[in-house]
Design a protein around this motif. Structure first.
Motif, PDB file in Angstrom:
ATOM      1  N   TYR A 178      -6.428   9.617  -8.623  1.00 17.28           N
ATOM      2  CA  TYR A 178      -6.224   9.020  -7.552  1.00 17.28           C
ATOM      3  C   TYR A 178      -7.834   8.543  -6.967  1.00 17.28           C
ATOM      4  O   TYR A 178      -8.723   9.012  -7.467  1.00 17.28           O
ATOM      5  N   ILE A 179      -7.922   7.571  -6.106  1.00 19.45           N
ATOM      6  CA  ILE A 179      -8.834   6.897  -5.912  1.00 19.45           C
ATOM      7  C   ILE A 179      -9.741   7.596  -4.866  1.00 19.45           C
ATOM      8  O   ILE A 179     -11.059   7.394  -4.847  1.00 19.45           O
ATOM      9  N   GLU A 180      -9.272   8.230  -4.101  1.00 18.22           N
ATOM     10  CA  GLU A 180     -10.094   9.044  -3.113  1.00 18.22           C
ATOM     11  C   GLU A 180     -10.311  10.419  -3.699  1.00 18.22           C
ATOM     12  O   GLU A 180      -9.548  11.198  -4.066  1.00 18.22           O
ATOM     13  N   LEU A 232       0.781  -1.085  -0.077  1.00 18.68           N
ATOM     14  CA  LEU A 232      -0.281   0.073  -0.033  1.00 18.68           C
ATOM     15  C   LEU A 232       0.644   1.310   0.016  1.00 18.68           C
ATOM     16  O   LEU A 232       2.235   1.253   0.724  1.00 18.68           O
ATOM     17  N   GLN A 233       0.458   2.114  -0.670  1.00 20.12           N
ATOM     18  CA  GLN A 233       1.146   3.241  -0.511  1.00 20.12           C
ATOM     19  C   GLN A 233       0.148   4.507   0.106  1.00 20.12           C
ATOM     20  O   GLN A 233       0.252   4.812   1.330  1.00 20.12           O
ATOM     21  N   CYS A 234      -0.912   5.084  -0.661  1.00 22.52           N
ATOM     22  CA  CYS A 234      -1.780   5.813  -0.065  1.00 22.52           C
ATOM     23  C   CYS A 234      -2.645   5.219   0.919  1.00 22.52           C
ATOM     24  O   CYS A 234      -2.937   5.694   1.870  1.00 22.52           O
ATOM     25  N   GLY A 235      -2.992   3.809   0.474  1.00 20.18           N
ATOM     26  CA  GLY A 235      -3.706   2.953   1.692  1.00 20.18           C
ATOM     27  C   GLY A 235      -5.255   3.209   1.407  1.00 20.18           C
ATOM     28  O   GLY A 235      -6.059   2.573   1.849  1.00 20.18           O
ATOM     29  N   ILE A 236      -5.903   4.166   0.455  1.00 17.84           N
ATOM     30  CA  ILE A 236      -7.448   4.144   0.367  1.00 17.84           C
ATOM     31  C   ILE A 236      -7.786   2.812  -0.436  1.00 17.84           C
ATOM     32  O   ILE A 236      -9.132   2.527  -0.154  1.00 17.84           O
ATOM     33  N   CYS A 237      -7.154   2.236  -1.301  1.00 15.14           N
ATOM     34  CA  CYS A 237      -7.693   0.936  -1.986  1.00 15.14           C
ATOM     35  C   CYS A 237      -7.645  -0.330  -0.960  1.00 15.14           C
ATOM     36  O   CYS A 237      -7.885  -1.174  -1.441  1.00 15.14           O
ATOM     37  N   THR A 238      -6.856  -0.146  -0.109  1.00 15.67           N
ATOM     38  CA  THR A 238      -6.286  -1.379   0.730  1.00 15.67           C
ATOM     39  C   THR A 238      -7.350  -2.119   1.170  1.00 15.67           C
ATOM     40  O   THR A 238      -7.627  -3.356   1.165  1.00 15.67           O
ATOM     41  N   LEU A 240      -9.441  -1.062  -8.140  1.00 18.52           N
ATOM     42  CA  LEU A 240      -8.523   0.147  -8.690  1.00 18.52           C
ATOM     43  C   LEU A 240      -7.323   0.234  -7.450  1.00 18.52           C
ATOM     44  O   LEU A 240      -7.893   0.642  -6.532  1.00 18.52           O
ATOM     45  N   CYS A 241      -6.280   0.233  -7.931  1.00 17.64           N
ATOM     46  CA  CYS A 241      -5.131   1.011  -7.119  1.00 17.64           C
ATOM     47  C   CYS A 241      -4.485   1.893  -8.115  1.00 17.64           C
ATOM     48  O   CYS A 241      -3.819   1.434  -9.260  1.00 17.64           O
ATOM     49  N   ARG A 242      -4.159   3.070  -7.807  1.00 13.08           N
ATOM     50  CA  ARG A 242      -3.583   3.824  -8.765  1.00 13.08           C
ATOM     51  C   ARG A 242      -2.087   4.250  -8.229  1.00 13.08           C
ATOM     52  O   ARG A 242      -1.377   4.674  -8.865  1.00 13.08           O
ATOM     53  N   CYS A 243      -1.630   3.778  -6.926  1.00 13.88           N
ATOM     54  CA  CYS A 243      -0.275   4.098  -6.454  1.00 13.88           C
ATOM     55  C   CYS A 243       0.755   2.848  -6.832  1.00 13.88           C
ATOM     56  O   CYS A 243       1.905   3.493  -7.077  1.00 13.88           O
ATOM     57  N   THR A 244       0.357   1.734  -6.645  1.00 11.93           N
ATOM     58  CA  THR A 244       1.198   0.633  -6.703  1.00 11.93           C
ATOM     59  C   THR A 244       1.638   0.067  -7.898  1.00 11.93           C
ATOM     60  O   THR A 244       2.739  -0.728  -7.912  1.00 11.93           O
TER      61      THR A 244
END
Ligand code: FES
Ligand code: FES
Lengths: 159, 752, 80
Positions: free
Chosen positions: B208-210, A99-105, A135-139
């Motif tokens: 971004y997802i959020e 996880l990077q931002c963790g919102i998708c986690t 969806l994950c935009r960070c990893t």
């Protein structure tokens, strides 16, 4: 508008709540029940951030009406860790920096747990296709897939 | 730079301190705060891409049961143009007009009014009750048409900036940027091959997802507290204060956890509106965007047209390069054309070049920063041109780049000579990489491209506190988007000589820690990391002084080793070493709590270069592209937490691949975005991608105590060229425009 | 003497002059000399970044400028 009375089970707890008929389960979880671990990324069933389990099935809670929870059993991210601490998947997500931002986690962990519950030994392709609704935009997914693979390995070893 | 010292914890990959809360659903993101007595806000958005706003009547909405406040452009002070929003840049007048339209709606989705009500449903109904009279104007949607002399103007006061003389007529060209060196004509005359092309890329979103979210509460004294997801709560505070004309001291900003930003959360959208609504309503107000609003009214990055001409000798040496850039700004100025111009030739040592860039107003959302803002668009064109040259010369594309690569002492196209940089090291690493040595799979194509980003430093503060038991608290002010708390803990633990687990890092609000500029520009680990290291050095100096006092020796007779004060060699004192815990325990006797602090304007951010390559396969029936393998090689200077550096490289690669293959803003003729949702704005999912192999090159940045360069942005630059060049290799046809979506690939195959 | 180079967007303030050489000890002095020569240039210079001997500063002030230094003004970089 008259509200609907719903009786359901969430993470093993008996829960009763009132909702308006068109309210989604995601809204009920977040706004009525204060279970904020389930996230909203789109509200249209396209990102998987709101993923929960409904009687063993994986659903986007933003596409499910709250009233449909009547008599069912729901599992949310808050119900994944047990009395002994983190679930293996949660530990592996941390160890693999998945996880990077963790919102998708939360959505990924609920979805990955549903996968491992049904297929304890998925190959990379199976993991990627199963998680294609999240969806994950960070990893770039690399470390997420590895975390799930590693969790499967550890669960198999325990079994 | 502490060169060649043995590092104990820097370079290891421990679990991040905020990790457990993020895998259990405890972590609170932007939309996760609810306050007692809270109202819900909604924003009314323009249904037209270009229209004069003749009248906004809020009265019917305000009269509704359950509606507590309504605002429109008239409620916000008018700002004079030219006020720059602190270090985060951008003209505040433009940001203010983007937050809430005044006389004109400049894109479909531009905020026109807002309401706060007891529920979202009531707020939605109140939006319907707001009356707006529009005079609809023709939308200007194409960047080249917008530049034409007879184009409809978005802003009658827009006089091109950056020209040697201010033009006498307004236009849609907001600014022009130019860089030049040498003799272009002679350069092209000396070339054995010359390639040329025009490349178009539509707008793309950070994704971004959020969604953006904030909750504001203003009390009867006018003191506001704002909780929001942001890449920089200090800069959000500054912008909000300016836009509302209130004092910075009246605003407290608390950064929630942030669900991705990539540059898109460096600028305010909701916060000034929420504060204004809360002030009028006298109750807390929560504003959360829908995904559709995120697409229509935030981000994206510029759509672009780039023309490039490059000449080279037979041996691969570039003799001249020329480029022309036009970047869409959206409805208000602020396109990253400057960095686009400065980066296009940055990896290369060129004697003769000319690059001109134009920033152009069009009736689309005002662009926001997106990871290495401006570089992917222009560098895509250059990397494609180099690929064409390599083909014509039958030269390995890595050798061609090595032949021209910038190195320490090369004069960068944007002026200064490069300090030590790692571009050549990246190329060499690529040449030796097993994935590059492997055969291209049957039927696939391989593409190579370079990436670059400047990186920035700027202002940061940090405080380090020692608890009574010797545990360490680091306070800083950069929202943690991708594991930066872990990096701060690692650098603090390394500097202090204590175990990683003994340190915890917290992100303070605007009143509990000193100013930190946004988490952006790949600056956090570099600049705030430097502040943390300095604050830890402050602690060490303090600890040595206290040990000296305890032992009755001079300060310079104490040394700090592995988290412990010891007598310096040769000092003849019969004393026991004092650990951080010992010193903390006796703090009350030696001067009170132990505290260290540092603030700085970090200079000397080091440029980070990359080489990426990939093998792609094109399905000639469907036009779909399959990514078979992807390799990203980048100079990180020093990877503090290598797993999160890899994560940046992998995530940037995935974003760049999405941009190259599928993502785009699609508009109808009225300027309405037709794909404002994740279903139709198609970002990569897990099954679209393979594992993304990474190799971190470490050429230390001499300006950072551990050699850090900053890594977050460079990763998105190379993938556009990589994909374009690999598709060219796979199907034998050059597709100049992105994205190379299945219909575009099929059209190219049909035409061939 | 230190060599000072201006980018395109500052030429309107320097009457088209691209570079010059002068003696100063630090950046603050450099600014003062340039402002004296071209009144009004300080504002745009303060909005620019500057590279002194390859090191990029955003908001330089007391940084030393040596006799053989190269000083390049350039657009400021932000980032995502
Ligand atoms: S919020 Fe339910 S799928 Fe995105
Ligand atoms: S970690 Fe940020 S979206 Fe997945």
């Amino acid at each position: 508008m008259s509200k609907v009375h719903v009786q359901t089970t969430i993470n093993g707890d008996q829960v009763e709540f009132l909702c308006v008929p068109q309210q989604t389960m995601l809204e009920a979880l977040r706004d009525v029940l204060g279970k904020l671990g389930t996230k909203e990324g789109c509200g249209t069933g396209d990102c998987g951030a709101c993923t929960i389990m409904l009687d063993g099935r994986l659903v986007c809670s933003c596409l499910m009406l709250a009233a449909e929870a009547e008599g069912q059993e729901l599992t949310t991210i808050e119900g994944i860790a047990g009395p002994d601490g983190l679930h293996v998947l949660q530990r592996k997500f941390l160890e693999h920096a998945a996880l990077q931002c963790g919102i998708c986690t939360p959505g990924f962990i609920v979805a990955a747990k549903a996968l491992l519950d049904r297929n304890p030994n998925p190959d990379e392709g199976a993991i990627r296709y199963w998680l294609a609704g999240n969806l994950c935009r960070c990893t770039g997914y690399d470390k997420i897939v590895r975390a799930v693979q590693d969790a499967a390995k550890e669960l198999a070893y325990q079994a | 730079m502490a060169e060649a010292v043995d590092l104990r914890v820097v370079g290891t990959t421990p679990v991040r301190p905020d990790g457990v809360d993020k895998v259990t659903g405890r972590a609170q993101f932007g939309a996760d705060l609810n306050m007692p007595n809270m109202l819900h806000g909604r924003i009314l958005r323009s249904p037209h891409a270009h229209a004069r706003i003749k009248r906004v009547d809020l009265s019917k909405a305000l009269a509704m049961q359950g509606v507590y406040a309504a605002v429109s452009g008239a409620d916000f002070p008018m700002l004079a143009s030219g006020e720059v929003s602190g270090e985060a840049g951008g003209d505040l007048a433009d940001i203010a007009r983007n937050v809430m339209a005044r006389d004109k709606a400049l894109y479909h989705g531009h905020a026109v009014a807002a309401v706060a009500a007891t529920s979202l449903e009531v707020a939605e109904q109140a939006l319907d009750a707001i009356e707006v009279d529009y005079e609809v104007l023709p939308p200007v949607l194409d960047v080249l048409e917008a530049m034409a002399a007879d184009a409809t103007l978005l802003d009658e006061q827009c006089f091109t900036k950056g020209l040697s003389e201010t033009p006498d007529k307004p236009s849609n060209i907001a600014a022009m940027v130019k860089l030049a060196r040498g003799d272009l004509e002679a350069g092209f005359a000396a070339a054995d091959v010359v390639v040329e092309g025009e490349y178009r890329i539509p707008m793309a979103h950070q994704g971004y997802i959020e969604p953006h979210a904030c909750t504001a509460t203003v009390n009867e004294e006018g003191k506001a507290t704002v909780w929001c997801c942001t890449q920089g709560h200090f800069d959000f505070r500054t912008m909000t204060a300016h836009i509302l004309g209130c004092k910075i001291a009246d605003l407290k900003f608390i950064a929630s956890e942030i669900g991705g930003g990539f540059g898109g959360k460096t600028v305010v959208y909701l916060e000034p509106v929420a504060v204004m609504l809360s002030k009028k309503a006298g109750r807390p107000v929560k504003l959360v965007m829908t995904r559709e609003e995120v697409f229509r009214a935030t981000g994206p990055t510029s759509g672009s047209v780039v023309r490039v001409k490059v000449g080279a000798r037979k041996d691969g040496r570039i003799t001249a390069a020329k480029a022309w850039l036009a970047y869409e700004a959206g409805g208000l100025a602020g396109a990253p054309v400057g960095p686009g111009v400065m980066s296009i030739f940055a990896p290369y040592d060129l004697d003769n070049f000319l690059v001109e860039g134009y920033e152009v107003l069009v009736n689309k959302p005002k662009v926001a920063a997106y990871r290495a803002p401006g570089a992917p668009q222009s560098m895509h064109a250059m990397e494609v041109a180099l690929d064409d040259i390599a083909r014509q010369l039958d030269m390995d594309p890595l050798d061609l780049r090595l032949r021209n690569a910038a190195d320490e002492g090369t004069q960068a196209p944007y002026g200064p000579k490069f300090p030590p940089i790692g571009f050549k090291a990246c190329i060499e690493a690529a040449k030796k990489h097993p994935n590059y040595l492997a055969q291209v799979p049957e039927g696939a194509g391989r593409g190579v491209a370079a990436g670059f980003w400047f990186n920035i430093g700027m202002q940061s503060s940090a405080e380090v506190r020692i608890n009574e038991d010797g545990s360490v608290v680091v306070m800083e002010g950069n929202p943690d988007i991708g594991g930066s708390r872990a990096s701060m803990c690692l650098m603090a633990a390394e500097t202090l000589g204590v175990p990683y687990e003994q340190v915890k890092t917290y992100v303070g609000d605007t009143e509990s820690t000193g100013y930190c500029m946004v988490t952006g520009g790949s600056r956090t680990t570099f600049a705030t990391g430097m502040a943390v290291v300095r604050a830890c050095e402050d602690i060490i100096a303090e600890c040595k002084a206290r040990a000296a006092a305890t032992w009755g020796v001079d300060k310079d007779q104490v040394e700090w080793q592995d988290g412990t004060a010891v007598p310096a060699p040769g000092v003849n004192a019969d004393v026991n070493p004092l650990s951080l815990a010992d010193l903390a325990a006796s703090a009350s006797a030696t001067g009170g709590p132990i505290l260290g602090k540092a603030s700085l304007n970090a200079q000397g951010a080091g440029a980070s270069f990359s080489i990426n390559f990939a093998d792609l396969k094109v399905d000639k029936e469907t036009g779909a592209v399959e990514v078979l393998s992807y390799t990203a090689i980048q100079d990180a200077g020093k990877a503090i937490h290598p797993a999160y550096v890899e994560g940046q490289m992998q995530g940037g690669a995935a974003q760049g691949i999405g941009w190259a293959l599928n993502e785009e803003y699609i508009y109808d003729q009225d300027g309405v975005m037709e794909n404002a949702g994740f279903l139709d704005y198609r970002m990569p999912v897990a099954s679209d991608l393979p594992m993304i192999d990474t190799e971190i090159v470490e050429v230390p940045n001499p300006s950072h105590p551990y050699g850090v360069r900053g890594v977050g942005e460079t990763p998105i630059v190379a993938p556009l060229g990589v994909a374009a060049n690999a598709v060219r290799d796979a199907i034998g046809i050059r597709i100049n425009d992105l994205p190379m979506s299945p219909p575009r690939i099929l059209a190219a195959l049909d035409a061939a | 003497m230190a060599r000072v180079v201006f980018p395109e967007h500052l030429l309107r303030h320097t009457g088209g002059q691209r570079e010059l050489e002068l003696f100063v000890d630090n950046y603050r002095e450099l600014l003062a000399v340039l402002e004296e020569r071209w009144p009004g240039i300080r504002g745009p210079l303060n909005k620019s970044a500057v590279a002194i001997d390859g090191q990029i500063y955003q908001g330089a002030f007391l940084e030393p400028v040596h006799a053989d230094s190269e000083v390049f003004f350039m657009a400021r970089i932000e980032g995502g």
